[in-house]
Design an enzyme around this catalytic site. Structure first.
Site, PDB file in Angstrom:
ATOM      1  N   TRP A   1      -0.558  -5.055 -56.502  1.00  0.00           N
ATOM      2  CA  TRP A   1      -1.285  -3.911 -55.942  1.00  0.00           C
ATOM      3  C   TRP A   1      -2.796  -4.124 -55.868  1.00  0.00           C
ATOM      4  O   TRP A   1      -3.526  -3.319 -55.312  1.00  0.00           O
ATOM      5  CB  TRP A   1      -0.975  -2.619 -56.704  1.00  0.00           C
ATOM      6  CG  TRP A   1      -1.261  -1.344 -55.931  1.00  0.00           C
ATOM      7  CD1 TRP A   1      -1.698  -1.215 -54.653  1.00  0.00           C
ATOM      8  CD2 TRP A   1      -1.091  -0.008 -56.415  1.00  0.00           C
ATOM      9  NE1 TRP A   1      -1.811   0.117 -54.298  1.00  0.00           N
ATOM     10  CE2 TRP A   1      -1.446   0.870 -55.367  1.00  0.00           C
ATOM     11  CE3 TRP A   1      -0.669   0.529 -57.631  1.00  0.00           C
ATOM     12  CZ2 TRP A   1      -1.393   2.260 -55.494  1.00  0.00           C
ATOM     13  CZ3 TRP A   1      -0.618   1.911 -57.749  1.00  0.00           C
ATOM     14  CH2 TRP A   1      -0.982   2.759 -56.705  1.00  0.00           C
ATOM     15  N   ASP A   2      -3.311  -5.218 -56.382  1.00  0.00           N
ATOM     16  CA  ASP A   2      -4.757  -5.447 -56.288  1.00  0.00           C
ATOM     17  C   ASP A   2      -5.052  -6.941 -56.232  1.00  0.00           C
ATOM     18  O   ASP A   2      -5.964  -7.435 -56.902  1.00  0.00           O
ATOM     19  CB  ASP A   2      -5.467  -4.803 -57.483  1.00  0.00           C
ATOM     20  CG  ASP A   2      -6.971  -4.675 -57.266  1.00  0.00           C
ATOM     21  OD1 ASP A   2      -7.410  -4.614 -56.105  1.00  0.00           O
ATOM     22  OD2 ASP A   2      -7.712  -4.625 -58.274  1.00  0.00           O
ATOM     23  N   LEU A   3      -4.276  -7.663 -55.411  1.00  0.00           N
ATOM     24  CA  LEU A   3      -4.390  -9.121 -55.405  1.00  0.00           C
ATOM     25  C   LEU A   3      -5.419  -9.560 -54.367  1.00  0.00           C
ATOM     26  O   LEU A   3      -5.130  -9.637 -53.176  1.00  0.00           O
ATOM     27  CB  LEU A   3      -3.030  -9.763 -55.119  1.00  0.00           C
ATOM     28  CG  LEU A   3      -2.967 -11.271 -55.377  1.00  0.00           C
ATOM     29  CD1 LEU A   3      -3.270 -11.598 -56.834  1.00  0.00           C
ATOM     30  CD2 LEU A   3      -1.602 -11.837 -54.989  1.00  0.00           C
TER      31      LEU A   3
END
Length: 302
Positions: free
Chosen positions: A201-203
């Site tokens: 979700w935050d790559l």
């Protein structure tokens, strides 16, 4: 006792509002408590994200590690279950975790993580496409895992986004209304099949660090159960070079991760929708040119 970095204290005040000073004040004591409880020794200056404090430590056997402390919010408490499920497959390995009272208005989530090279991320890699290949290869490994029970679900996130879109769409300018309508339409077509993969979700490039166990590993996930197409946008906009380059990156990522491009394009529009709704909530009702350009160019892949 450690000193909380001033910039982190500023972030706490900005993002946690009235709870921020309590969390800032609690951190030195929490570090001392976990260093004692887990038989650690401090081994360098503390680092930080937006809300988390990360302290280099040595374990009893001399092995380097990182002690991470963050508020046990809905976002923070999912990190340990996600890391446990991945068990180091393409991502930093979780060694220990605990959730304890902080003395602030929320509990503290503590994680002991394997040590990576915090000053070497893909953000500074000289070749953006080589960096993107590294990130995409890691992403393919991460989303090969099924999400464990109890994580937040993309279906719920997407449903809430559609409700919020309906609430605000009549209050924005025509260009923003077009973007909201276009992105929400894509989400409505996909919401009945939200997926069950374990998402980071935050790559983005700053969340992939050099390591010793492998050349590169992901860090700082916000685990979510859903469709891998929802993962692509951050890497499309890192070191953004225009919509044509974003489309080229989209094609490379979907190829390396093995994604259906139409579905991935739809969920990427869902991510644009999420960012736009956050901007509206923060008092920025006009979408940026970057978001508008990506929405327009991804029409070629739907």
């Amino acid at each position: 006792m450690i000193v909380v970095p001033p910039r982190l204290a500023e972030y706490h005040l900005k993002y946690a509002h009235e709870s921020g000073p309590d969390w800032t004040a609690a951190l030195p004591r929490l570090v001392t408590e976990f260093v004692s409880a887990w038989d650690l020794r401090l081994d360098g200056e503390p680092m930080h994200g937006v809300v988390s404090l990360v302290v280099p430590v040595l374990q009893a056997d001399g092995t380097r590690a990182m002690l991470k402390l963050q508020p046990a919010t809905d976002e923070g408490v999912t990190e340990a279950p996600g890391l446990s499920a991945w068990d180091g497959d393409g991502i930093v390995r979780l060694l220990k975790t605990a959730t304890v009272p902080s003395g602030a208005r929320f509990e503290a989530n503590a994680l002991l993580l394997e040590a990576l090279e915090g000053d070497r991320s893909l953000e500074h890699h000289p070749d953006v496409y080589e960096a993107l290949e590294i990130l995409s290869t890691l992403l393919a490994r991460l989303v090969a895992h099924q999400a464990p029970e109890g994580l937040r679900r993309l279906a719920d996130i997407a449903g809430a986004m559609l409700e919020e879109t309906d609430r605000v769409i009549g209050q924005v300018d025509p260009e923003t209304r077009w973007l909201l309508d276009r992105c929400a339409g894509a989400v409505r077509e996909l919401i009945d099949e939200p997926g069950d993969r374990l998402l980071h979700w935050d790559l983005h490039f700053d969340n992939v660090l050099a390591a010793s166990r492998e050349p590169w590993l992901a860090i700082d996930p916000k685990p979510l159960a859903g469709d891998p197409g929802f993962e692509l946008l951050p890497a499309l906009t890192n070191r953004y070079e225009g919509p044509d380059e974003a489309l080229k990156r989209f094609d490379l990522m979907t190829s390396l991760v093995g994604l259906d491009r139409a579905r991935a394009a739809g969920w990427t529009l869902g991510r644009v929708l999420q960012n736009t709704l956050w901007d509206i909530e923060d008092g920025e009702p006009t979408p940026g040119e970057e978001g508008l350009a990506i929405v327009r160019v991804l029409a070629q892949r739907q």
